[in-house]
Write a protein that holds these residues in place. Structure first.
Motif, PDB file in Angstrom:
ATOM      1  N   ALA A  74      14.303   2.723  43.120  1.00 60.24           N
ATOM      2  CA  ALA A  74      14.419   4.182  43.164  1.00 60.24           C
ATOM      3  C   ALA A  74      13.865   4.822  41.899  1.00 60.24           C
ATOM      4  N   ASN A  75      14.044   4.170  40.757  1.00 65.09           N
ATOM      5  CA  ASN A  75      13.473   4.677  39.505  1.00 65.09           C
ATOM      6  C   ASN A  75      11.957   4.771  39.594  1.00 65.09           C
ATOM      7  N   LEU A  76      11.334   3.757  40.152  1.00 62.88           N
ATOM      8  CA  LEU A  76       9.879   3.770  40.290  1.00 62.88           C
ATOM      9  C   LEU A  76       9.430   4.922  41.175  1.00 62.88           C
ATOM     10  N   SER A  77      10.170   5.192  42.242  1.00 62.89           N
ATOM     11  CA  SER A  77       9.835   6.295  43.138  1.00 62.89           C
ATOM     12  C   SER A  77       9.956   7.646  42.427  1.00 62.89           C
ATOM     13  N   VAL A  78      11.008   7.822  41.659  1.00 58.27           N
ATOM     14  CA  VAL A  78      11.211   9.083  40.931  1.00 58.27           C
ATOM     15  C   VAL A  78      10.164   9.229  39.816  1.00 58.27           C
ATOM     16  N   ILE A  79       9.826   8.142  39.156  1.00 59.33           N
ATOM     17  CA  ILE A  79       8.795   8.194  38.111  1.00 59.33           C
ATOM     18  C   ILE A  79       7.464   8.606  38.721  1.00 59.33           C
ATOM     19  N   ARG A  80       7.114   8.027  39.880  1.00 60.16           N
ATOM     20  CA  ARG A  80       5.876   8.414  40.564  1.00 60.16           C
ATOM     21  C   ARG A  80       5.875   9.906  40.885  1.00 60.16           C
ATOM     22  N   ALA A  81       7.019  10.411  41.348  1.00 60.49           N
ATOM     23  CA  ALA A  81       7.109  11.840  41.688  1.00 60.49           C
ATOM     24  C   ALA A  81       6.932  12.710  40.451  1.00 60.49           C
ATOM     25  N   CYS A  82       7.469  12.277  39.336  1.00 61.76           N
ATOM     26  CA  CYS A  82       7.369  13.059  38.102  1.00 61.76           C
ATOM     27  C   CYS A  82       5.958  13.054  37.527  1.00 61.76           C
ATOM     28  N   LEU A  83       5.231  11.969  37.729  1.00 56.96           N
ATOM     29  CA  LEU A  83       3.903  11.849  37.138  1.00 56.96           C
ATOM     30  C   LEU A  83       2.799  12.465  37.989  1.00 56.96           C
ATOM     31  N   LYS A  84       3.102  12.811  39.227  1.00 56.10           N
ATOM     32  CA  LYS A  84       2.099  13.429  40.088  1.00 56.10           C
ATOM     33  C   LYS A  84       1.804  14.849  39.611  1.00 56.10           C
ATOM     34  N   ALA A  85       0.568  15.261  39.832  1.00 56.16           N
ATOM     35  CA  ALA A  85       0.178  16.622  39.445  1.00 56.16           C
ATOM     36  C   ALA A  85       0.870  17.659  40.319  1.00 56.16           C
ATOM     37  N   ASP A  86       0.984  17.374  41.607  1.00 61.01           N
ATOM     38  CA  ASP A  86       1.659  18.311  42.518  1.00 61.01           C
ATOM     39  C   ASP A  86       3.054  17.779  42.840  1.00 61.01           C
ATOM     40  N   LEU A  87       4.005  18.647  42.804  1.00 61.72           N
ATOM     41  CA  LEU A  87       5.397  18.273  43.056  1.00 61.72           C
ATOM     42  C   LEU A  87       5.624  18.274  44.571  1.00 61.72           C
ATOM     43  N   ASP A  88       5.690  17.093  45.160  1.00 65.33           N
ATOM     44  CA  ASP A  88       5.786  16.991  46.611  1.00 65.33           C
ATOM     45  C   ASP A  88       7.184  16.603  47.096  1.00 65.33           C
ATOM     46  N   ILE A  89       8.206  16.951  46.326  1.00 63.40           N
ATOM     47  CA  ILE A  89       9.561  16.609  46.763  1.00 63.40           C
ATOM     48  C   ILE A  89       9.989  17.543  47.887  1.00 63.40           C
ATOM     49  N   ALA A  90      10.881  17.033  48.727  1.00 62.64           N
ATOM     50  CA  ALA A  90      11.444  17.820  49.829  1.00 62.64           C
ATOM     51  C   ALA A  90      12.948  17.560  49.841  1.00 62.64           C
ATOM     52  N   PRO A  91      13.706  18.269  49.004  1.00 62.13           N
ATOM     53  CA  PRO A  91      15.145  18.009  48.885  1.00 62.13           C
ATOM     54  C   PRO A  91      15.879  18.219  50.208  1.00 62.13           C
ATOM     55  N   ALA A  92      16.940  17.442  50.390  1.00 62.26           N
ATOM     56  CA  ALA A  92      17.724  17.557  51.616  1.00 62.26           C
ATOM     57  C   ALA A  92      19.174  17.192  51.336  1.00 62.26           C
ATOM     58  N   LEU A  93      20.069  17.815  52.087  1.00 69.09           N
ATOM     59  CA  LEU A  93      21.483  17.449  52.094  1.00 69.09           C
ATOM     60  C   LEU A  93      21.761  16.787  53.433  1.00 69.09           C
ATOM     61  N   VAL A  94      22.342  15.576  53.399  1.00 71.47           N
ATOM     62  CA  VAL A  94      22.651  14.864  54.640  1.00 71.47           C
ATOM     63  C   VAL A  94      24.085  14.355  54.602  1.00 71.47           C
ATOM     64  N   LYS A  95      24.681  14.250  55.769  1.00 70.16           N
ATOM     65  CA  LYS A  95      26.014  13.641  55.890  1.00 70.16           C
ATOM     66  C   LYS A  95      25.824  12.182  56.248  1.00 70.16           C
ATOM     67  N   VAL A  96      26.499  11.309  55.515  1.00 66.04           N
ATOM     68  CA  VAL A  96      26.407   9.875  55.726  1.00 66.04           C
ATOM     69  C   VAL A  96      27.791   9.361  56.095  1.00 66.04           C
ATOM     70  N   LYS A  97      27.891   8.701  57.234  1.00 69.03           N
ATOM     71  CA  LYS A  97      29.161   8.121  57.668  1.00 69.03           C
ATOM     72  C   LYS A  97      29.272   6.723  57.061  1.00 69.03           C
ATOM     73  N   THR A  98      30.446   6.396  56.574  1.00 68.14           N
ATOM     74  CA  THR A  98      30.664   5.108  55.929  1.00 68.14           C
ATOM     75  C   THR A  98      31.590   4.209  56.743  1.00 68.14           C
ATOM     76  N   VAL A  99      31.406   2.901  56.602  1.00 67.76           N
ATOM     77  CA  VAL A  99      32.301   1.932  57.229  1.00 67.76           C
ATOM     78  C   VAL A  99      33.378   1.475  56.246  1.00 67.76           C
ATOM     79  N   CYS A 100      33.311   1.944  55.008  1.00 68.60           N
ATOM     80  CA  CYS A 100      34.295   1.581  53.987  1.00 68.60           C
ATOM     81  C   CYS A 100      35.675   2.111  54.385  1.00 68.60           C
ATOM     82  N   LYS A 101      36.687   1.289  54.211  1.00 69.47           N
ATOM     83  CA  LYS A 101      38.051   1.677  54.590  1.00 69.47           C
ATOM     84  C   LYS A 101      38.881   2.151  53.398  1.00 69.47           C
ATOM     85  N   SER A 102      38.825   1.426  52.294  1.00 70.05           N
ATOM     86  CA  SER A 102      39.665   1.798  51.150  1.00 70.05           C
ATOM     87  C   SER A 102      38.992   2.890  50.327  1.00 70.05           C
ATOM     88  N   ASP A 103      39.799   3.623  49.586  1.00 72.55           N
ATOM     89  CA  ASP A 103      39.268   4.663  48.709  1.00 72.55           C
ATOM     90  C   ASP A 103      38.348   4.068  47.650  1.00 72.55           C
TER      91      ASP A 103
END
Length: 162
Positions: A74-103
């Protein structure tokens, strides 16, 4: 009782490892603080599977190298995004369901998402996490399935193999 003894041993090992001192006075003060801490934990009735670190040692040992690899990717992906001349990010909010039971497993999963650059867990509500990601295509709920299963297996001792 096994959790209590495990907690005593884990705290003693942690204290000895962190203090680095072995003079009689320091050892006796450390022993007193260990006894007081364990008595308080017993009286507060907070000694259980979730509060005993030694129970999940194998799961943690198997989980964290995988997580470290994901953080590097993930660091490599973010570094690539930062070093590009054009900022091509597309931020999103998503709901993720988990199978984890304990807190603890849910918090481990949420923190793992947040530790991975480009994603942040905003909220945990029940078995759903609200996640903000820099790239919409990488932030879909399916992208977090393996991490969810691995954190559930590491902490709760269950979850599908990935």
């Amino acid at each position: 009782m096994a959790y209590f003894l495990g907690l005593v041993l884990a705290l003693a090992a942690f204290w000895l490892g962190m203090s680095g001192h072995n003079t009689p006075l320091i050892l006796s003060l450390g022993g007193i603080s260990l006894i007081v801490t364990c008595i308080l934990a017993y009286r507060l009735d907070i000694i259980d599977r979730e509060g005993s670190p030694y129970v999940r040692l194998v799961g943690f040992i198997l989980y964290f190298p995988w997580l470290a690899k994901e953080i590097v990717k993930a660091n490599l992906s973010v570094i690539r995004a930062c070093l590009k001349a054009d900022l091509d990010i597309a931020p999103a909010l998503v709901k993720v369901k988990t199978v984890c039971k304990s807190d603890l497993a849910k918090v481990t999963f949420a923190n793992s998402i947040t530790l991975t650059p480009g994603t942040v867990t905003v909220e945990i509500e029940g078995d759903k996490l609200l996640v903000h990601g820099l790239y919409e295509q990488d932030s879909q709920p399916e992208a977090f399935v393996e991490m969810d299963q691995r954190s559930a297996r590491a902490i709760d001792g269950k979850g599908a193999a990935a």
